[in-house]
Scaffold this motif. Structure first.
Motif, PDB file in Angstrom:
ATOM      1  N   LEU A 121       0.831  -1.206   0.000  1.00  0.00           N
ATOM      2  CA  LEU A 121       0.000   0.000   0.000  1.00  0.00           C
ATOM      3  C   LEU A 121       0.866   1.257   0.000  1.00  0.00           C
ATOM      4  N   VAL A 122       1.888   1.245   0.848  1.00  0.00           N
ATOM      5  CA  VAL A 122       2.787   2.407   0.893  1.00  0.00           C
ATOM      6  C   VAL A 122       3.547   2.551  -0.426  1.00  0.00           C
ATOM      7  N   ALA A 123       4.009   1.423  -0.967  1.00  0.00           N
ATOM      8  CA  ALA A 123       4.769   1.472  -2.211  1.00  0.00           C
ATOM      9  C   ALA A 123       3.925   1.966  -3.381  1.00  0.00           C
ATOM     10  N   VAL A 124       2.697   1.503  -3.463  1.00  0.00           N
ATOM     11  CA  VAL A 124       1.822   1.950  -4.548  1.00  0.00           C
ATOM     12  C   VAL A 124       1.499   3.432  -4.406  1.00  0.00           C
ATOM     13  N   GLY A 125       1.291   3.886  -3.155  1.00  0.00           N
ATOM     14  CA  GLY A 125       1.048   5.309  -2.946  1.00  0.00           C
ATOM     15  C   GLY A 125       2.239   6.161  -3.361  1.00  0.00           C
TER      16      GLY A 125
END
Length: 324
Positions: free
Chosen positions: A19-23
């Motif tokens: 989730l953090v990486a995609v954001g």
């Protein structure tokens, strides 16, 4: 990793990291779009760097999602799969190495120019970059060869050394950028403000990547039986990609300040203000040269009108003409 520590610290950690990486990847995409909108006249090498950074980041995001798909979807009913190293993770390592190398080479090139081609400093940075990349590719190959996390024990020193060298590289780059930017804080107040902003960004950027990789090392050594360190490691590539794009796009922030900022590279042609007084018998003309902005032209013409008192004559016996 002979024993896993439950779904929360394994698949849960991977999902949180994703989730953090995609954001962060979305921010990379936005910065890429912003760059091509703001700097269409930039040189080809800068455009290639931005496009390559975005492609690398996209490939990293895809490989990260593929790894989660392999663990959480394809093997949903097979918890024992968490003990194995699937093909997605070595690919994540490779694209993380590429993203790190992109940022390190970019900053090494800028430091090389700022230091007036100091090959000792640039050579040190390049050596650290090569060492980091070599260790990373060695780890990626070994992860592909080994089939289980338990077999990774022999290469743990290589994994830690690779991340430690990356931290050292970030420290050297941040220190060098701060040192050479400090010399620019002279003269024009707006330049001092600009350099202060860049210095703060440089320090924070270096501290952020160092803190993330330091936490990754700590989790890898302290919690080897879960995937928390993988979740942290998977976001490092996003920080490096965003750092490069933010450095390039930061140039435009100064152009839209209420007060103009920057260093004038060319001196505009002088403008001439002429003041003329014509008294009929004498003509006085003075010229002053003033440096004005190149887009401004000022022409001033001043007339002084006065009347001679009655009965007053000049030396030639004629009255002074009172007309201007």
């Amino acid at each position: 990793m002979p024993v896993v520590e439950g779904i929360t610290l394994t698949l849960g950690a991977l999902m949180a990291g994703a989730l953090v990486a995609v954001g962060l990847s979305a921010i990379v995409g936005f910065q890429t779009f912003l760059y091509f909108q703001i700097f269409p006249q930039d040189t080809v090498r800068y455009k290639f760097l931005v496009a390559w950074t975005w492609l690398t980041d996209t490939a990293h995001t895809i490989s990260y999602c593929v790894m989660i798909w392999q663990y959480a979807v394809l093997n949903f009913t097979n918890p024992a799969i968490l003990l194995e190293i699937l093909t997605g993770f070595p690919v994540v390592v490779v694209f993380t190495l590429i993203a790190t190398l992109n940022a390190n080479v970019f900053y090494a090139w800028r430091i090389h120019k700022m230091s007036k081609y100091n090959w000792w400093l640039t050579g040190t940075i390049c050596f650290l970059c090569v060492a980091r990349t070599a260790l990373g590719f060695f780890v990626a190959v070994e992860l592909r060869v080994f089939k289980t996390w338990a077999a990774v024990q022999p290469i743990k020193p290589a994994i830690v050394s690779g991340m430690a060298v990356s931290v050292a590289t970030d420290v050297v780059i941040s220190a060098a950028r701060y040192y050479y930017l400090r010399d620019l804080k002279q003269g024009y107040m707006a330049v001092q403000e600009m350099v202060d902003t860049v210095v703060i960004f440089t320090i924070n950027d270096g501290l952020l990547t160092c803190a993330l990789l330091g936490a990754t090392i700590a989790c890898f050594l302290g919690m080897p039986n879960n995937f928390v360190w993988i979740a942290l490691y998977g976001t490092a590539a996003k920080l490096y990609s965003n750092s490069v794009l933010a450095t390039l796009n930061l140039r435009n922030w100064y152009r839209h300040r209420e007060r103009p900022m920057g260093i004038r590279l060319t001196r505009p042609p002088p403008n001439r203000n002429m003041f003329q007084i014509d008294s009929g018998v004498s003509k006085i003309q003075s010229t002053e040269l003033h440096e004005l902005p190149p887009t401004m032209e000022v022409f001033m013409e001043q007339q002084v009108e006065y009347t001679a008192p009655a009965g007053k004559y000049n030396n030639e016996g004629r009255g002074i003409d009172s007309r201007p």
